[in-house]
Structures are given as structure tokens and as C-alpha cells.
Scaffold this motif. Sequence first.
Motif, PDB file in Angstrom:
ATOM      1  N   ARG A 110       0.761  -1.191  -0.015  1.00 23.51           N
ATOM      2  CA  ARG A 110      -0.137  -0.116  -0.165  1.00 23.51           C
ATOM      3  C   ARG A 110       0.839   1.312   0.042  1.00 23.51           C
ATOM      4  O   ARG A 110       2.145   1.143   0.182  1.00 23.51           O
ATOM      5  CB  ARG A 110      -0.874   0.055   1.213  1.00 23.51           C
ATOM      6  CG  ARG A 110      -0.194   0.057   2.625  1.00 23.51           C
ATOM      7  CD  ARG A 110      -1.388   0.127   3.523  1.00 23.51           C
ATOM      8  NE  ARG A 110      -0.802  -0.040   4.833  1.00 23.51           N
ATOM      9  CZ  ARG A 110      -1.404  -0.093   6.183  1.00 23.51           C
ATOM     10  NH1 ARG A 110      -2.783   0.020   6.075  1.00 23.51           N
ATOM     11  NH2 ARG A 110      -1.012  -0.268   7.277  1.00 23.51           N
ATOM     12  N   GLY A 111       0.439   2.435  -0.287  1.00 23.11           N
ATOM     13  CA  GLY A 111       1.070   3.594  -0.470  1.00 23.11           C
ATOM     14  C   GLY A 111       1.507   4.177   1.064  1.00 23.11           C
ATOM     15  O   GLY A 111       0.993   3.662   1.823  1.00 23.11           O
ATOM     16  N   ALA A 112       2.409   5.185   0.856  1.00 26.89           N
ATOM     17  CA  ALA A 112       3.162   5.633   2.142  1.00 26.89           C
ATOM     18  C   ALA A 112       2.068   6.333   2.822  1.00 26.89           C
ATOM     19  O   ALA A 112       2.049   6.541   4.204  1.00 26.89           O
ATOM     20  CB  ALA A 112       3.995   6.476   1.668  1.00 26.89           C
ATOM     21  N   LYS A 113       1.139   7.038   2.411  1.00 24.98           N
ATOM     22  CA  LYS A 113      -0.071   7.937   3.035  1.00 24.98           C
ATOM     23  C   LYS A 113      -1.108   6.965   3.865  1.00 24.98           C
ATOM     24  O   LYS A 113      -1.030   7.093   4.829  1.00 24.98           O
ATOM     25  CB  LYS A 113      -0.801   8.507   1.877  1.00 24.98           C
ATOM     26  CG  LYS A 113      -1.758   9.264   2.689  1.00 24.98           C
ATOM     27  CD  LYS A 113      -2.749   9.900   1.466  1.00 24.98           C
ATOM     28  CE  LYS A 113      -3.905  10.953   2.015  1.00 24.98           C
ATOM     29  NZ  LYS A 113      -4.788  11.600   0.948  1.00 24.98           N
ATOM     30  N   ARG A 114      -1.374   5.654   3.209  1.00 23.67           N
ATOM     31  CA  ARG A 114      -2.300   5.096   3.828  1.00 23.67           C
ATOM     32  C   ARG A 114      -1.408   4.410   5.015  1.00 23.67           C
ATOM     33  O   ARG A 114      -2.029   4.097   6.075  1.00 23.67           O
ATOM     34  CB  ARG A 114      -2.938   4.006   3.050  1.00 23.67           C
ATOM     35  CG  ARG A 114      -4.016   4.577   2.467  1.00 23.67           C
ATOM     36  CD  ARG A 114      -4.828   3.380   1.413  1.00 23.67           C
ATOM     37  NE  ARG A 114      -5.923   3.821   1.004  1.00 23.67           N
ATOM     38  CZ  ARG A 114      -7.317   3.992   1.452  1.00 23.67           C
ATOM     39  NH1 ARG A 114      -7.254   3.402   2.525  1.00 23.67           N
ATOM     40  NH2 ARG A 114      -8.281   4.307   0.782  1.00 23.67           N
ATOM     41  N   GLU A 115      -0.149   3.978   4.746  1.00 24.11           N
ATOM     42  CA  GLU A 115       0.697   3.299   5.872  1.00 24.11           C
ATOM     43  C   GLU A 115       0.940   4.254   7.086  1.00 24.11           C
ATOM     44  O   GLU A 115       0.894   3.763   8.327  1.00 24.11           O
ATOM     45  CB  GLU A 115       2.048   3.030   5.165  1.00 24.11           C
ATOM     46  CG  GLU A 115       2.854   2.264   6.172  1.00 24.11           C
ATOM     47  CD  GLU A 115       2.712   0.838   6.408  1.00 24.11           C
ATOM     48  OE1 GLU A 115       3.213   0.359   7.145  1.00 24.11           O
ATOM     49  OE2 GLU A 115       1.758   0.152   5.618  1.00 24.11           O
TER      50      GLU A 115
ATOM     51  N   VAL B  56      -3.176  -6.193  -0.055  1.00 29.05           N
ATOM     52  CA  VAL B  56      -2.958  -5.237  -1.087  1.00 29.05           C
ATOM     53  C   VAL B  56      -3.982  -4.167  -1.148  1.00 29.05           C
ATOM     54  O   VAL B  56      -5.197  -4.378  -1.210  1.00 29.05           O
ATOM     55  CB  VAL B  56      -2.905  -6.296  -2.509  1.00 29.05           C
ATOM     56  CG1 VAL B  56      -2.645  -5.160  -3.442  1.00 29.05           C
ATOM     57  CG2 VAL B  56      -2.021  -7.341  -2.495  1.00 29.05           C
ATOM     58  N   ASP B  57      -3.454  -3.105  -0.972  1.00 32.11           N
ATOM     59  CA  ASP B  57      -4.451  -1.703  -1.027  1.00 32.11           C
ATOM     60  C   ASP B  57      -5.191  -1.663  -2.282  1.00 32.11           C
ATOM     61  O   ASP B  57      -4.848  -1.859  -3.653  1.00 32.11           O
ATOM     62  CB  ASP B  57      -3.482  -0.483  -0.709  1.00 32.11           C
ATOM     63  CG  ASP B  57      -4.235   0.778  -0.706  1.00 32.11           C
ATOM     64  OD1 ASP B  57      -5.668   0.451  -0.257  1.00 32.11           O
ATOM     65  OD2 ASP B  57      -3.550   1.547  -0.842  1.00 32.11           O
ATOM     66  N   ASP B  58      -6.333  -1.404  -2.077  1.00 29.12           N
ATOM     67  CA  ASP B  58      -7.168  -1.053  -3.363  1.00 29.12           C
ATOM     68  C   ASP B  58      -7.197   0.442  -3.854  1.00 29.12           C
ATOM     69  O   ASP B  58      -7.768   1.129  -2.792  1.00 29.12           O
ATOM     70  CB  ASP B  58      -8.730  -1.229  -2.884  1.00 29.12           C
ATOM     71  CG  ASP B  58      -9.702  -1.155  -4.041  1.00 29.12           C
ATOM     72  OD1 ASP B  58      -9.123  -0.927  -5.220  1.00 29.12           O
ATOM     73  OD2 ASP B  58     -11.042  -1.050  -3.743  1.00 29.12           O
ATOM     74  N   PRO B  59      -6.708   0.725  -5.028  1.00 27.75           N
ATOM     75  CA  PRO B  59      -6.677   2.207  -5.213  1.00 27.75           C
ATOM     76  C   PRO B  59      -7.774   2.823  -5.398  1.00 27.75           C
ATOM     77  O   PRO B  59      -8.019   4.125  -5.463  1.00 27.75           O
ATOM     78  CB  PRO B  59      -5.769   2.194  -6.474  1.00 27.75           C
ATOM     79  CG  PRO B  59      -5.896   0.667  -6.818  1.00 27.75           C
ATOM     80  CD  PRO B  59      -6.257  -0.389  -5.497  1.00 27.75           C
ATOM     81  N   ASP B  60      -9.041   2.127  -5.644  1.00 25.06           N
ATOM     82  CA  ASP B  60     -10.416   2.459  -5.796  1.00 25.06           C
ATOM     83  C   ASP B  60     -11.189   2.711  -4.987  1.00 25.06           C
ATOM     84  O   ASP B  60     -12.313   2.730  -4.774  1.00 25.06           O
ATOM     85  CB  ASP B  60     -11.029   1.773  -7.218  1.00 25.06           C
ATOM     86  CG  ASP B  60     -10.209   1.852  -8.429  1.00 25.06           C
ATOM     87  OD1 ASP B  60      -9.297   2.686  -8.507  1.00 25.06           O
ATOM     88  OD2 ASP B  60     -10.086   0.669  -9.062  1.00 25.06           O
ATOM     89  N   SER B  61     -10.710   2.512  -3.543  1.00 28.37           N
ATOM     90  CA  SER B  61     -11.438   2.465  -2.473  1.00 28.37           C
ATOM     91  C   SER B  61     -12.345   4.041  -2.175  1.00 28.37           C
ATOM     92  O   SER B  61     -11.687   5.014  -2.625  1.00 28.37           O
ATOM     93  CB  SER B  61     -10.450   2.341  -1.274  1.00 28.37           C
ATOM     94  OG  SER B  61     -11.437   2.526   0.099  1.00 28.37           O
ATOM     95  N   THR B  62     -13.536   3.770  -1.772  1.00 28.83           N
ATOM     96  CA  THR B  62     -14.335   4.964  -1.773  1.00 28.83           C
ATOM     97  C   THR B  62     -14.421   5.536  -0.322  1.00 28.83           C
ATOM     98  O   THR B  62     -15.175   6.148  -0.068  1.00 28.83           O
ATOM     99  CB  THR B  62     -15.906   4.302  -2.001  1.00 28.83           C
ATOM    100  OG1 THR B  62     -16.449   3.596  -1.223  1.00 28.83           O
ATOM    101  CG2 THR B  62     -15.839   4.172  -3.527  1.00 28.83           C
TER     102      THR B  62
END
Length: 490
Positions: free
Chosen positions: A153-158, A228-234
Motif C-alpha cells: 500500500r501507499g505511504a499515505k495509508r501506511e 494489497v491496497d485497493d486504489p479505488d477505495s471509496t
Amino acid sequence: MRTDPSPGTLPAREHLPAGNAGTPVLDVVIPVYNEEKDLQPCVMRLHDHLARTFPYAFRITIADNASTDTTPLVAARLDAEIPEVRSFRLEQKGRGRALRTVWSASDAPILAYMDVDLSTDLNALLPLVAPLISGHSDLAIGSRLSRSSRVVRGAKREFISRTYNLILRGSLQARFSDAQCGFKAIRRDVAQALLPLVEDTGWFFDTEMLVVAERAGLRIHEVPVDWVDDPDSTVHIVKTATDDLKGVWRVGRALATGSLPLDRLARPFGDDPRDRELTDVPRGLARQLVGFCVVGVLSTLFYLLLYSGFRIVSGPQIANALALLVSAVANTSANRRLTFGVRGRDRAVRHQAQGLVVFGIGLALTSGSLAALNAATSNPSHSTELAVLIAANLAATVLRFLLFRAWVFPDRTDETASKVVASHSPDSPAYSNGAHPLGAAPGSHRPTAQHVPYETTDFRVVDAADRPRGDATVQLQPVRPHDHDPRNTR
């Protein structure tokens, strides 16, 4: 926080048998909102995985949170085509509301949920529910922050995830590692007692449920997951984070004031090894000593600061009395909650009054020490006064602990145990029919006790959603402590 009537004593944990054919052991809930594209692939993939790998009967429940697209139509089609899939619709949004409604109405003994994006690898599903089926644990959560987890996942969500969990550890003393991973499971009997105490209906539902369960002494099992992070998460990160912080403040305030009735869930199971009588081992003494020492050190520092402040405007005897009085009230309150585990306002005034008696003894010791010092020297230095007071406080501290443990906060376990045994006698109505919510009554020594299969009820979600939340629980059968499962050969 909630003050609904207690749903009853939780039964002892036991291994869940397979049950009758067609009776679901696991009910996996998938909360969705406007997921018309992802819903069908998710359900088909989850169904295929469970059919291949899960050894028990299962159900997949789609919980539609007031979707405005064609999600309800997709859910209805899956419900009609796949026997193990059911769906229902809520007219209000909220993941917590959806989980509460479905879990309250479900007849499956193991309840779980996962996000529709299936970011978590499904190979972790069986390890997630296995401790609940075996009776080892009460709740189970997937953890993306475990050392053996594999997360993309991306650094922001981490950063947000780790910061949030640090906030929980610092403010609510949470010991679980990942509060918001959308991959959790709970035993139905635990959910029936726990859900009435959980207030949030949104994203903070998970955190509040885990904090209440952990503070009540329930066992939470953590499973490292591949995620695995979902990039299309709402999910709206800012709004969710704001709501979560408000929830942290609300729950923290409830825990600090004692308004959260954790006594309903404290020590709920009769198979806790701490309930066993052990010779020559004082119950809780080590934990109480550690807590008392920590409180004592902080109280002593607080007392010395107060004394130094009062000494500027008054003599040593008055400064000592005032400082000791204020610190004694704070010391009694802290020991009442942290050392001896007394929560709520019951007997709080009495405990403070007894604490003032202990304060009087400490005042006599410290004042006598100051009097002896003044008799020995006419003009002692301030540092000498502090040294004498520290020595006197150490002596008073030992006596204070003994009085607290034996007189102010005595161990009432024996009294409580006798009441439990009396109320759970074999002649009581709870044991008249030999039934148990999850099978044979654990530990029943009667020769007529037999295993009773799971009770299957109609899945009427509309009724569960419409009626008050307190009605979603059922009265559970009490169990006797120290009983054992007659099927266990150990």
C-alpha cells in the motif's frame, strides 16, 4: 455509552461440532455501498474459496448500506442463484449498523466480515476462524502490522494506519495491533453480550468493539495477513479519521469515568485458569504490588510538589497536612481503579472515607517524624525535611498497601463465587433441560447431558433492523465455574 440490561452470563468456550447438514457454522458478512461492479466477482471468489477449503457449512451475507446504484439488484440475483448467499438492504448507511443488524439476526455460531474489495488474501480466513471454532479465543482480527504480514500500500495509508494505532495505544491502552483491517470474526455468544455495549454505527465500530472486548478481558486472536491496497477505495480518509478521533475521545472518557459497564463481560468464562484455587499463591498480589508501586511513586512526587508549594506560604506541619490530604484523595482514587480494579461509583464515598483513615495514619507517621526532627535540631534545612518525609512515607506506604488490600478493597472473590455456585445449582431451571446454546452444556456432570445441535432460526433481517438494538440479544444459559467438557479426555 450504552446501559442496556445485561444479556446474561456467557457460556464457557468449547469446540464447535459440525452440527446438522445445512446449518451454517460460519456467516461471512460483506458490507457494501455502491459496489455494483465489484460485488459479483467478490462473492463468486469468496464462495469458491469457502467451498474448496472450509470444512463446515457456511453462509455469505451481503449487507447493502442504502446503495443508490444497481448493487441491490446484483445482491438479489446472487441470493437467488447461490444457495449459500443471502442479502438484505439497510436504508441507512453505516458499516457498524450493518454488522450489528446481521450479526444480531444470524444463527451461525461464528460471525465474520470482510471488505468487498477482498484486499486480504483469503488463505487467512480459516486461520482467522479456527481459534473461535476450537474455543480458544473470543474474537479474531487480521493484522496488517504484524511482522510476518505482507502488505502492499501507499505511504499515505501506511502512515495513517500506524499513527491511528499509536493513538489507540497511547490513549486507550489498546494492545491489539490493527484496529481497522476489514477482516474480523467473533463468536455469536460473545457478540450477543458485546454488541449492546458498542455505540458507533460507522467505521469506528471495529475499534470500539475491540477496546471494550479487551478491557473486559476477552481473548483477541491476531492473524498476520497478506494485504494489497485497493486504489479505488471509496473511503473518505479525512472524514473517517475525524470520526475515529471523536470515537476515541468518547470511549476514553467513558473508561475514565467508569460509565462503561465492563462488569457484564469481565471474567465471563468458567474455564479461566485464574479461577482455580492455588495453595500458597495470593490471588492478584503480584499485579496489585506493581500497580500500587507505580501509583505510590507518582503520588509521592505529587505530594512533594504540593508540600514544596504549600511550604512557601505556611509552616511545615500545615504544608505537610495539606499536601498529604490532597495526594491521599488522588492516591485512593488511582489505587481503587488501577491497582484493585474497582470501577464505577459503587462504594466510592466509602472507599474515600476509609482512605482518609489510612491518610490519618500516614499523617501521624509523617507529622511525628517532623516533630522528632524539630526536637533534634532547631532549624533543619529544607532538604533534611524532605529526606525525613521520604523515609516516613516509605514506612507509611507499606502499611497503606496492607490496609488497602485487607480493609479498603478486600478480595470478594470467595463471596462472589459462592453466590455463583448457589445460583447455578443443578436444580435450577437453567439445567433442567440440558440444552446449551452451542451444544452440550460445558462441564455438565449429569449423566443425561447430551449434545444438542445448533438451533436454526429464520433469517429475518428486517425484524432485526427495525426492533430496538437491545432486543437483538438473547438470554444465555449460565454455566458453572470449574466445570469441564466431558468430551475432553485430558
